[in-house]
Scaffold this motif. Structure first.
Motif, PDB file in Angstrom:
ATOM      1  N   ILE A  36       0.835  -1.198   0.000  1.00  0.00           N
ATOM      2  CA  ILE A  36       0.000   0.000   0.000  1.00  0.00           C
ATOM      3  C   ILE A  36       0.870   1.249   0.000  1.00  0.00           C
ATOM      4  O   ILE A  36       0.583   2.231  -0.692  1.00  0.00           O
ATOM      5  CB  ILE A  36      -0.944  -0.014   1.211  1.00  0.00           C
ATOM      6  CG1 ILE A  36      -1.941  -1.163   1.101  1.00  0.00           C
ATOM      7  CG2 ILE A  36      -1.710   1.305   1.324  1.00  0.00           C
ATOM      8  CD1 ILE A  36      -2.789  -1.359   2.336  1.00  0.00           C
ATOM      9  N   ALA A  37       1.976   1.221   0.782  1.00  0.00           N
ATOM     10  CA  ALA A  37       2.881   2.375   0.829  1.00  0.00           C
ATOM     11  C   ALA A  37       3.515   2.649  -0.526  1.00  0.00           C
ATOM     12  O   ALA A  37       3.751   3.804  -0.893  1.00  0.00           O
ATOM     13  CB  ALA A  37       3.966   2.145   1.884  1.00  0.00           C
ATOM     14  N   THR A  92      10.439   4.057  -1.070  1.00  0.00           N
ATOM     15  CA  THR A  92      11.330   5.183  -0.767  1.00  0.00           C
ATOM     16  C   THR A  92      11.035   6.383  -1.655  1.00  0.00           C
ATOM     17  O   THR A  92      10.958   7.529  -1.174  1.00  0.00           O
ATOM     18  CB  THR A  92      12.795   4.755  -0.949  1.00  0.00           C
ATOM     19  OG1 THR A  92      13.069   3.649  -0.078  1.00  0.00           O
ATOM     20  CG2 THR A  92      13.743   5.894  -0.620  1.00  0.00           C
ATOM     21  N   ARG A  93      10.852   6.135  -2.959  1.00  0.00           N
ATOM     22  CA  ARG A  93      10.583   7.239  -3.890  1.00  0.00           C
ATOM     23  C   ARG A  93       9.263   7.929  -3.537  1.00  0.00           C
ATOM     24  O   ARG A  93       9.181   9.163  -3.519  1.00  0.00           O
ATOM     25  CB  ARG A  93      10.538   6.694  -5.317  1.00  0.00           C
ATOM     26  CG  ARG A  93      10.268   7.740  -6.384  1.00  0.00           C
ATOM     27  CD  ARG A  93      10.517   7.186  -7.770  1.00  0.00           C
ATOM     28  NE  ARG A  93       9.718   6.003  -8.034  1.00  0.00           N
ATOM     29  CZ  ARG A  93      10.190   4.765  -8.141  1.00  0.00           C
ATOM     30  NH1 ARG A  93      11.481   4.539  -7.980  1.00  0.00           N
ATOM     31  NH2 ARG A  93       9.380   3.757  -8.397  1.00  0.00           N
ATOM     32  N   ARG A  94       8.264   7.146  -3.213  1.00  0.00           N
ATOM     33  CA  ARG A  94       6.947   7.716  -2.899  1.00  0.00           C
ATOM     34  C   ARG A  94       6.975   8.485  -1.582  1.00  0.00           C
ATOM     35  O   ARG A  94       6.373   9.558  -1.464  1.00  0.00           O
ATOM     36  CB  ARG A  94       5.919   6.590  -2.841  1.00  0.00           C
ATOM     37  CG  ARG A  94       4.481   7.041  -2.950  1.00  0.00           C
ATOM     38  CD  ARG A  94       3.581   5.883  -3.330  1.00  0.00           C
ATOM     39  NE  ARG A  94       2.198   6.338  -3.396  1.00  0.00           N
ATOM     40  CZ  ARG A  94       1.366   6.314  -2.373  1.00  0.00           C
ATOM     41  NH1 ARG A  94       1.778   5.850  -1.194  1.00  0.00           N
ATOM     42  NH2 ARG A  94       0.122   6.746  -2.484  1.00  0.00           N
ATOM     43  N   ARG A  95       7.672   7.965  -0.589  1.00  0.00           N
ATOM     44  CA  ARG A  95       7.765   8.665   0.692  1.00  0.00           C
ATOM     45  C   ARG A  95       8.542   9.970   0.555  1.00  0.00           C
ATOM     46  O   ARG A  95       8.197  10.974   1.190  1.00  0.00           O
ATOM     47  CB  ARG A  95       8.423   7.756   1.732  1.00  0.00           C
ATOM     48  CG  ARG A  95       7.483   6.673   2.254  1.00  0.00           C
ATOM     49  CD  ARG A  95       8.188   5.693   3.161  1.00  0.00           C
ATOM     50  NE  ARG A  95       7.253   4.719   3.723  1.00  0.00           N
ATOM     51  CZ  ARG A  95       7.617   3.643   4.398  1.00  0.00           C
ATOM     52  NH1 ARG A  95       8.905   3.396   4.609  1.00  0.00           N
ATOM     53  NH2 ARG A  95       6.700   2.809   4.866  1.00  0.00           N
ATOM     54  N   ASN A  96       9.586   9.978  -0.256  1.00  0.00           N
ATOM     55  CA  ASN A  96      10.345  11.214  -0.463  1.00  0.00           C
ATOM     56  C   ASN A  96       9.499  12.273  -1.156  1.00  0.00           C
ATOM     57  O   ASN A  96       9.551  13.465  -0.805  1.00  0.00           O
ATOM     58  CB  ASN A  96      11.605  10.926  -1.280  1.00  0.00           C
ATOM     59  CG  ASN A  96      12.644  10.139  -0.496  1.00  0.00           C
ATOM     60  OD1 ASN A  96      12.636  10.129   0.738  1.00  0.00           O
ATOM     61  ND2 ASN A  96      13.541   9.472  -1.183  1.00  0.00           N
ATOM     62  N   LEU A  97       8.713  11.851  -2.155  1.00  0.00           N
ATOM     63  CA  LEU A  97       7.815  12.792  -2.825  1.00  0.00           C
ATOM     64  C   LEU A  97       6.781  13.348  -1.850  1.00  0.00           C
ATOM     65  O   LEU A  97       6.490  14.549  -1.849  1.00  0.00           O
ATOM     66  CB  LEU A  97       7.106  12.101  -3.998  1.00  0.00           C
ATOM     67  CG  LEU A  97       7.930  11.855  -5.263  1.00  0.00           C
ATOM     68  CD1 LEU A  97       7.147  10.992  -6.246  1.00  0.00           C
ATOM     69  CD2 LEU A  97       8.325  13.174  -5.912  1.00  0.00           C
TER      70      LEU A  97
END
Length: 201
Positions: A36-37, A92-97
């Motif tokens: 989901i993340a 990681t990419r989605r959390r950074n965005l």
């Protein structure tokens, strides 16, 4: 004309639900949270099955192409390792965005509340105005509230998905504000200044 397509789609959904129920023992809540993340549109059960059958297919393909089991074993190892790597990169990419969008989200919520909107209406504005992943995450919050979860729990679930310290600070402040009352805009301004100062440092 649309009815056959809807019927096929409903049949596919039923088949997926049946498969997930049968194979649920092989999935975990942690893996489901990671999917989901990363915003991958598959369940934990489907991920496990795809990884398993991908490994088997790579083993057979490598063996057949080279007529030697060693290349097949090498391909199978790669097929087994690559999905978790891609999943971690996606998370990681989605959390950074999301982290880069958080201050803009807070500014939008503050402006909406100042204009007379309730907090949940302000979240609807975020869903409409912000790009992914912020819009996707707050749409999920709105969806969970619609399914019967409290707003506090839905926001806490978002914190668990994003694992962001600034978001944890925001959600904690919002939850405290909902319990003890007070000026929501003043609280959001204080949290926004705190986040900006921390990023500057």
């Amino acid at each position: 004309q649309r009815r056959p397509g809807l019927r096929r789609r409903a049949g596919l959904v039923r088949w997926r639900l049946r498969l997930n129920n049968l194979m649920s023992a092989f999935a975990s809540e942690r893996l489901n949270l990671q999917l989901i993340a990363a915003n991958w549109p598959i369940s934990a059960t489907e991920y496990v099955l795809m990884r398993f059958w991908g490994t088997i297919a790579a083993l057979i393909a490598g063996w057949l192409i080279s007529a030697n089991p060693l290349p097949g074993i090498g391909l199978a190892i790669l097929a087994y390792i690559i999905p978790p790597v891609l999943l971690r990169q996606g998370i990681t990419r989605r959390r950074n965005l999301f982290e880069r969008q958080l201050v803009d989200v807070l500014m939008l919520v503050m402006g909406s509340v100042r204009a007379g909107y309730s907090f949940q209406q302000a979240l609807d504005v975020v869903v409409r105005e912000m790009k992914a992943p912020a819009s996707e995450e707050f749409r999920r919050v709105r969806h969970e509230v619609g399914l019967g979860l409290s707003l506090n729990q839905a926001l806490s679930n978002m914190v668990n998905r994003m694992e962001n310290d600034d978001l944890y600070l925001v959600v904690t402040a919002i939850n405290i504000n909902s319990q003890v009352g007070g000026n929501l805009v003043t609280m959001l301004e204080a949290v926004t200044h705190t986040i900006r100062d921390r990023v500057r440092l």
